[in-house]
Design a protein around this motif. Structure first.
Motif, PDB file in Angstrom:
ATOM      1  N   GLU A 147      51.369  80.651  15.981  1.00  0.00           N
ATOM      2  CA  GLU A 147      52.181  79.667  15.267  1.00  0.00           C
ATOM      3  C   GLU A 147      52.841  78.665  16.208  1.00  0.00           C
ATOM      4  N   ARG A 148      53.175  79.103  17.427  1.00  0.00           N
ATOM      5  CA  ARG A 148      53.789  78.160  18.384  1.00  0.00           C
ATOM      6  C   ARG A 148      52.844  77.008  18.673  1.00  0.00           C
ATOM      7  N   TYR A 149      51.563  77.330  18.846  1.00  0.00           N
ATOM      8  CA  TYR A 149      50.613  76.245  19.112  1.00  0.00           C
ATOM      9  C   TYR A 149      50.353  75.420  17.850  1.00  0.00           C
ATOM     10  N   SER A 150      50.336  76.060  16.695  1.00  0.00           N
ATOM     11  CA  SER A 150      50.128  75.326  15.445  1.00  0.00           C
ATOM     12  C   SER A 150      51.225  74.291  15.236  1.00  0.00           C
ATOM     13  N   ALA A 151      52.485  74.670  15.521  1.00  0.00           N
ATOM     14  CA  ALA A 151      53.596  73.726  15.397  1.00  0.00           C
ATOM     15  C   ALA A 151      53.446  72.575  16.375  1.00  0.00           C
ATOM     16  N   TYR A 152      53.060  72.909  17.604  1.00  0.00           N
ATOM     17  CA  TYR A 152      52.827  71.887  18.634  1.00  0.00           C
ATOM     18  C   TYR A 152      51.666  70.980  18.238  1.00  0.00           C
ATOM     19  N   PHE A 153      50.599  71.573  17.724  1.00  0.00           N
ATOM     20  CA  PHE A 153      49.384  70.843  17.347  1.00  0.00           C
ATOM     21  C   PHE A 153      49.691  69.773  16.300  1.00  0.00           C
ATOM     22  N   THR A 154      50.543  70.085  15.349  1.00  0.00           N
ATOM     23  CA  THR A 154      50.828  69.145  14.256  1.00  0.00           C
ATOM     24  C   THR A 154      51.730  67.992  14.696  1.00  0.00           C
ATOM     25  N   LYS A 155      52.446  68.160  15.811  1.00  0.00           N
ATOM     26  CA  LYS A 155      53.401  67.137  16.241  1.00  0.00           C
ATOM     27  C   LYS A 155      52.892  66.226  17.354  1.00  0.00           C
ATOM     28  N   VAL A 156      51.912  66.700  18.127  1.00  0.00           N
ATOM     29  CA  VAL A 156      51.476  65.964  19.322  1.00  0.00           C
ATOM     30  C   VAL A 156      50.008  65.597  19.184  1.00  0.00           C
ATOM     31  N   SER A 157      49.677  64.341  19.496  1.00  0.00           N
ATOM     32  CA  SER A 157      48.297  63.866  19.356  1.00  0.00           C
ATOM     33  C   SER A 157      47.402  64.470  20.432  1.00  0.00           C
ATOM     34  N   GLN A 158      46.090  64.372  20.210  1.00  0.00           N
ATOM     35  CA  GLN A 158      45.136  65.057  21.088  1.00  0.00           C
ATOM     36  C   GLN A 158      45.146  64.484  22.502  1.00  0.00           C
ATOM     37  N   TRP A 159      44.834  63.194  22.666  1.00  0.00           N
ATOM     38  CA  TRP A 159      44.858  62.628  24.018  1.00  0.00           C
ATOM     39  C   TRP A 159      45.213  61.146  24.053  1.00  0.00           C
ATOM     40  N   ILE A 160      45.536  60.552  22.904  1.00  0.00           N
ATOM     41  CA  ILE A 160      46.042  59.177  22.873  1.00  0.00           C
ATOM     42  C   ILE A 160      47.541  59.260  22.594  1.00  0.00           C
ATOM     43  N   PRO A 161      48.391  58.867  23.540  1.00  0.00           N
ATOM     44  CA  PRO A 161      49.843  59.079  23.392  1.00  0.00           C
ATOM     45  C   PRO A 161      50.418  58.349  22.180  1.00  0.00           C
ATOM     46  N   ASN A 162      51.333  59.025  21.466  1.00  0.00           N
ATOM     47  CA  ASN A 162      52.070  58.353  20.392  1.00  0.00           C
ATOM     48  C   ASN A 162      53.502  58.022  20.829  1.00  0.00           C
ATOM     49  N   PHE A 163      53.833  58.409  22.083  1.00  0.00           N
ATOM     50  CA  PHE A 163      55.113  58.072  22.724  1.00  0.00           C
ATOM     51  C   PHE A 163      56.319  58.635  21.983  1.00  0.00           C
ATOM     52  N   ARG A 164      56.112  59.672  21.190  1.00  0.00           N
ATOM     53  CA  ARG A 164      57.215  60.420  20.601  1.00  0.00           C
ATOM     54  C   ARG A 164      57.245  61.789  21.268  1.00  0.00           C
ATOM     55  N   ARG A 165      58.267  62.044  22.019  1.00  0.00           N
ATOM     56  CA  ARG A 165      58.349  63.257  22.828  1.00  0.00           C
ATOM     57  C   ARG A 165      58.500  64.496  21.954  1.00  0.00           C
ATOM     58  N   TYR A 166      57.755  65.546  22.291  1.00  0.00           N
ATOM     59  CA  TYR A 166      57.829  66.800  21.546  1.00  0.00           C
ATOM     60  C   TYR A 166      59.243  67.370  21.651  1.00  0.00           C
ATOM     61  N   ALA A 167      59.748  67.864  20.533  1.00  0.00           N
ATOM     62  CA  ALA A 167      61.160  68.253  20.447  1.00  0.00           C
ATOM     63  C   ALA A 167      61.491  69.530  21.211  1.00  0.00           C
ATOM     64  N   ASP A 168      60.481  70.340  21.553  1.00  0.00           N
ATOM     65  CA  ASP A 168      60.744  71.624  22.214  1.00  0.00           C
ATOM     66  C   ASP A 168      59.916  71.736  23.497  1.00  0.00           C
ATOM     67  N   PRO A 169      60.254  70.944  24.523  1.00  0.00           N
ATOM     68  CA  PRO A 169      59.463  70.973  25.765  1.00  0.00           C
ATOM     69  C   PRO A 169      59.686  72.266  26.547  1.00  0.00           C
ATOM     70  N   GLN A 170      58.605  72.913  26.941  1.00  0.00           N
ATOM     71  CA  GLN A 170      58.660  74.151  27.709  1.00  0.00           C
ATOM     72  C   GLN A 170      57.797  74.006  28.957  1.00  0.00           C
ATOM     73  N   GLY A 171      58.348  74.383  30.111  1.00  0.00           N
ATOM     74  CA  GLY A 171      57.611  74.328  31.371  1.00  0.00           C
ATOM     75  C   GLY A 171      58.283  73.403  32.369  1.00  0.00           C
ATOM     76  N   ARG A 172      57.902  73.536  33.635  1.00  0.00           N
ATOM     77  CA  ARG A 172      58.444  72.654  34.667  1.00  0.00           C
ATOM     78  C   ARG A 172      57.371  72.344  35.698  1.00  0.00           C
ATOM     79  N   TRP A 173      57.527  71.202  36.356  1.00  0.00           N
ATOM     80  CA  TRP A 173      56.560  70.741  37.354  1.00  0.00           C
ATOM     81  C   TRP A 173      56.814  71.452  38.685  1.00  0.00           C
ATOM     82  N   THR A 174      55.733  71.929  39.330  1.00  0.00           N
ATOM     83  CA  THR A 174      55.846  72.546  40.651  1.00  0.00           C
ATOM     84  C   THR A 174      54.638  72.156  41.503  1.00  0.00           C
ATOM     85  N   TRP A 175      54.839  72.233  42.822  1.00  0.00           N
ATOM     86  CA  TRP A 175      53.712  72.013  43.730  1.00  0.00           C
ATOM     87  C   TRP A 175      52.680  73.131  43.612  1.00  0.00           C
ATOM     88  N   GLN A 176      53.113  74.289  43.168  1.00  0.00           N
ATOM     89  CA  GLN A 176      52.185  75.409  42.986  1.00  0.00           C
ATOM     90  C   GLN A 176      51.061  75.010  42.031  1.00  0.00           C
TER      91      GLN A 176
END
Length: 226
Positions: free
Chosen positions: A138-167
Motif C-alpha cells: 500500500e505504501r507504494y500504491s499511495a506513492y504511485f497515485t501521487k507521483v508521475s512515472q518519469w515526466i516531472p509534475n513539479f508537485r513534491r510528494y507529501a511524505d519524502p523518505q530517504g536521504r542522499w549519501t556518497w554511499q
C-alpha cells in the motif's frame, strides 16, 4: 569481473546503443548551437542521475538478489528526485541520450533513438514497478497515485523518505557514467572542431586540445577503478 562486464554489454539496450551511437557520430552534422544545447541537456541528465543514485544506489531493486532468494528491495525511497518522478534515473538517462542526439544533429536517427529508448526503458519501468508494488504494498500504491512515472509534475510528494549519501553514488558506480559523459562530450567537441576547421591541432588550439586528449585518456584508464 570480465564475464559480468561482457554480459552487461550484450544486453539488448547496449546492443542497440553502440551501433546507433556510431551511426549518429558518422552521419550527424553538428552546429555550435546544437553542440552547446546538447551538452547542457546531457549535463542536466547526469546531475539528475547523481542526485537519484545518492538516494537509491545502495538500496534500489536488485534482480540478482531476487534470483538468489535474498532481499529484492531495501526500502521505498520517496525523497529527492523521487518526490517528483518515480524513475528519475531513466529521466536522467533520457536527457543524456537526447542531449547527445541533439549535439550530433541527425534528426531521423535521433528520432529512432528516442523511440527505441521509450520502448526499452518503458518495459523496464513496468517490471520495476511490479516488484516495488509486490514488496512495498500500500505504501507504494499511495506513492504511485501521487507521483508521475518519469515526466516531472513539479508537485513534491507529501511524505519524502530517504536521504542522499556518497554511499549511494559509490554503490551505483555512477562515476563510470560521469567518465563516459565527459569522454563523449570531448569526442563531440573534437568532431565539431574538425568539421569546421579541418584540423584539430592547429597553432591556436593545440594546447587546449592536447590537454583534453590527455584528460580523456586518463579518465578512460581510471574508469576501471570506479
Amino acid at each position: 569481473t570480465r564475464p559480468r562486464a561482457m554480459k552487461r554489454l550484450t544486453k539488448p539496450r547496449f546492443l542497440f546503443v553502440y551501433p546507433l551511437a556510431v551511426a549518429l557520430f558518422i552521419f550527424g552534422r553538428t552546429t555550435e548551437f546544437q553542440f552547446r544545447l546538447g551538452v547542457c541537456l546531457a549535463i542536466m541528465g547526469e546531475l539528475i542521475r547523481l542526485w537519484a543514485n545518492g538516494y537509491v544506489g545502495h538500496v534500489k531493486v536488485n534482480r540478482t538478489e531476487q534470483q538468489r532468494g535474498g532481499a529484492k528491495i531495501g526500502r521505498l525511497v520517496t525523497a529527492g528526485p523521487y518526490a517528483f518522478v518515480r524513475h528519475p534515473l531513466y529521466l536522467g538517462t533520457f536527457l543524456i541520450g537526447a542531449g547527445f542526439c541533439i549535439a550530433m544533429g541527425n534528426w531521423w536517427l535521433s528520432l529512432l533513438a528516442m523511440v527505441c529508448f521509450l520502448f526499452i526503458y518503458g518495459e523496464k519501468m513496468k517490471t520495476e514497478e511490479q516488484l516495488l508494488r509486490h514488496e512495498c504494498g500500500e505504501r507504494y500504491s499511495a506513492y504511485f497515485t501521487k507521483v508521475s512515472q518519469w515526466i516531472p509534475n513539479f508537485r513534491r510528494y507529501a511524505d519524502p523518505q530517504g536521504r542522499w549519501t556518497w554511499q549511494g553514488i559509490l554503490a551505483s558506480k555512477e562515476l563510470k557514467t560521469v567518465v563516459w559523459v565527459i569522454v563523449f562530450t570531448v569526442l563531440l567537441y573534437f568532431r565539431e572542431e574538425y568539421l569546421q576547421e579541418r584540423e584539430l591541432f592547429g597553432e591556436k588550439e593545440w594546447g587546449k586540445h592536447l590537454l583534453l586528449t590527455l584528460l580523456s585518456l586518463l579518465l578512460i584508464v581510471g574508469d576501471g577503478t570506479f
